[in-house]
Enzyme design. Sequence first.
Site, mmCIF file in Angstrom:
data_model
loop_
_atom_site.group_PDB
_atom_site.id
_atom_site.type_symbol
_atom_site.label_atom_id
_atom_site.label_comp_id
_atom_site.label_asym_id
_atom_site.label_seq_id
_atom_site.Cartn_x
_atom_site.Cartn_y
_atom_site.Cartn_z
ATOM 1 N N CYS A 36 0.869 -1.187 0.000
ATOM 2 C CA CYS A 36 0.000 0.000 0.000
ATOM 3 C C CYS A 36 0.903 1.234 0.000
ATOM 4 O O CYS A 36 0.783 2.129 0.843
ATOM 5 C CB CYS A 36 -0.953 0.012 1.188
ATOM 6 N N ALA A 64 1.788 3.823 -2.236
ATOM 7 C CA ALA A 64 1.610 5.175 -2.768
ATOM 8 C C ALA A 64 1.124 6.122 -1.668
ATOM 9 O O ALA A 64 0.413 5.698 -0.759
ATOM 10 C CB ALA A 64 0.612 5.135 -3.926
ATOM 11 N N PRO A 65 1.541 7.408 -1.731
ATOM 12 C CA PRO A 65 2.266 8.082 -2.812
ATOM 13 C C PRO A 65 3.790 7.963 -2.764
ATOM 14 O O PRO A 65 4.475 8.554 -3.574
ATOM 15 C CB PRO A 65 1.856 9.541 -2.640
ATOM 16 N N GLY A 66 4.335 7.214 -1.782
ATOM 17 C CA GLY A 66 5.736 6.857 -1.909
ATOM 18 C C GLY A 66 6.710 7.427 -0.908
ATOM 19 O O GLY A 66 7.916 7.223 -1.061
ATOM 20 N N GLY A 67 6.254 8.102 0.130
ATOM 21 C CA GLY A 67 7.192 8.653 1.100
ATOM 22 C C GLY A 67 8.030 7.584 1.774
ATOM 23 O O GLY A 67 9.245 7.734 1.943
ATOM 24 N N LYS A 68 7.391 6.467 2.157
ATOM 25 C CA LYS A 68 8.123 5.397 2.841
ATOM 26 C C LYS A 68 9.007 4.635 1.858
ATOM 27 O O LYS A 68 10.103 4.190 2.216
ATOM 28 C CB LYS A 68 7.127 4.488 3.560
ATOM 29 N N ASP A 110 1.021 -1.208 -4.866
ATOM 30 C CA ASP A 110 -0.219 -0.484 -4.610
ATOM 31 C C ASP A 110 -1.202 -0.831 -5.725
ATOM 32 O O ASP A 110 -0.800 -1.006 -6.879
ATOM 33 C CB ASP A 110 0.022 1.028 -4.559
ATOM 34 N N ASP A 145 1.717 -0.121 5.559
ATOM 35 C CA ASP A 145 1.021 1.073 6.048
ATOM 36 C C ASP A 145 -0.394 0.969 5.488
ATOM 37 O O ASP A 145 -0.663 1.363 4.360
ATOM 38 C CB ASP A 145 1.727 2.342 5.568
ATOM 39 N N CYS A 182 -2.377 5.551 10.132
ATOM 40 C CA CYS A 182 -2.459 6.935 10.610
ATOM 41 C C CYS A 182 -3.827 7.175 11.231
ATOM 42 O O CYS A 182 -4.469 8.196 11.008
ATOM 43 C CB CYS A 182 -2.180 7.929 9.481
#
Length: 451
Positions: free
Chosen positions: A263, A265-269, A284, A325, A378
């Site tokens: 899961c 996107a959007p790709g920070g991790k 994703d 996440d 979150c």
Amino acid sequence: MSSAPGAPRRPPARRPPPPPPPGLAARVLAVDGLEKVLRQGCALEEAAEGFDPALEPRDRALAFRIMATAVRRLGTLRLVLGKLLERGLPKSAPRLEPVLLVGATQLLFMEVPDHAAVGLSVDLARADRSTAGFAALANAVLRRLAREKEALLAGIDPLAADTPDWLRARWTAAYGAEVARAICAINAVEPPLDVTVKSDPERWAQALSGEVLPTGSVRILQAGPVRALPGFAEGEWWVQDAAAALPARLLGDVAGLRVADLCAAPGGKTAQLANAGARVTAVDRSGARIGRLKDNLARLKLAADVVVQDVLQFRPEPFDAVLLDAPCSATGTLRRHPDIALTKRPADVAALAELQGRLIAHAADLVRPGGLLVYSTCSLEPEEGEAQAQRLLAARPDFVRAPLAPGEIAGIDPFITPQGELRTLPSGWARGEPERSGLDGFFATRLRRLP
């Protein structure tokens, strides 16, 4: 000299229309965006994607700030306007409410001169056929609001008005009345901008006029348009809330390891893991969101294998580590995404918890013996966090907690639970002014598969 008899008369030259008042374009965007959010159920970011890219970045940024503040304080704004509209809003002009909300937001919660907030809102009313007949009403309502701000706000508890009852009740049950009230209070304040830098946070904090947080994220106040900030185009950093940057770090040193970001996107991790030297597979189901992930990786000059697939159908060889996440109610991000208060309901928590249970069970199968699984959301709701970890551990005796140790990651000791899991709250990190304080509400647990 008169024209000859019978000669056709030239029509008088038309004067060009006067230019719109400065700042009107941003207010038009804000009204349009609020209509989409309030009438069509759009998310704030989705509504902002429709902004004309030809407009000045500062106009687009101001419009989004007005919209977000209006949604964040919607309960208070509607109560105040209700006191001023004895007969309520005219049913024949539904667009009048967003016009009034744009004006009232600036008068009550933004540093905009009263005359500008009132005048531009009246211009907005006059410019639309459906509201032109109510321009005088808009003028009268907003002028009175400008005169009687304190009296009209008296007696309104913003912590009750601007947070759905069901969320306050949940947070009170989970964290106690005092903490629940603190969460509601910080959610009413515009959040700062946090970024994760590739390296040298001190240098980038100075370049971005920000500060380095205890965990290494850089926090920026008065950011302005993100794309115009130093280092963005060069790919030196990416936007990521300080709390959102923590789950990936629970995996420790990932250099050279095969890591799945589920899961993603959007790709920070994904960016964090790739920047730390992992061989990342980002999965994703959303092609559009994966497109954003690829764009982000290209700007950051980072590489990952990208898979567009439903995570539940993803069955590769096991990984050294898996980060899930999971999709969630996102109630921990209400400050940053206030439209969540309009779109989420208690039934959503139960439905998402059922999906999360299936996802974490599948993610566990993708971890090699001896490898790590980090599960995060979150959400502030225990059913989406702590309960999911407990359920997996009860069902899978081959998994155990790998608890976080004090001092293991700088700055997170206040967020470590007695079980060794991570639980951040929006009201955490009091750093002076509310605008500099807080972070998203996150849960994360680290589990190890036994060899």
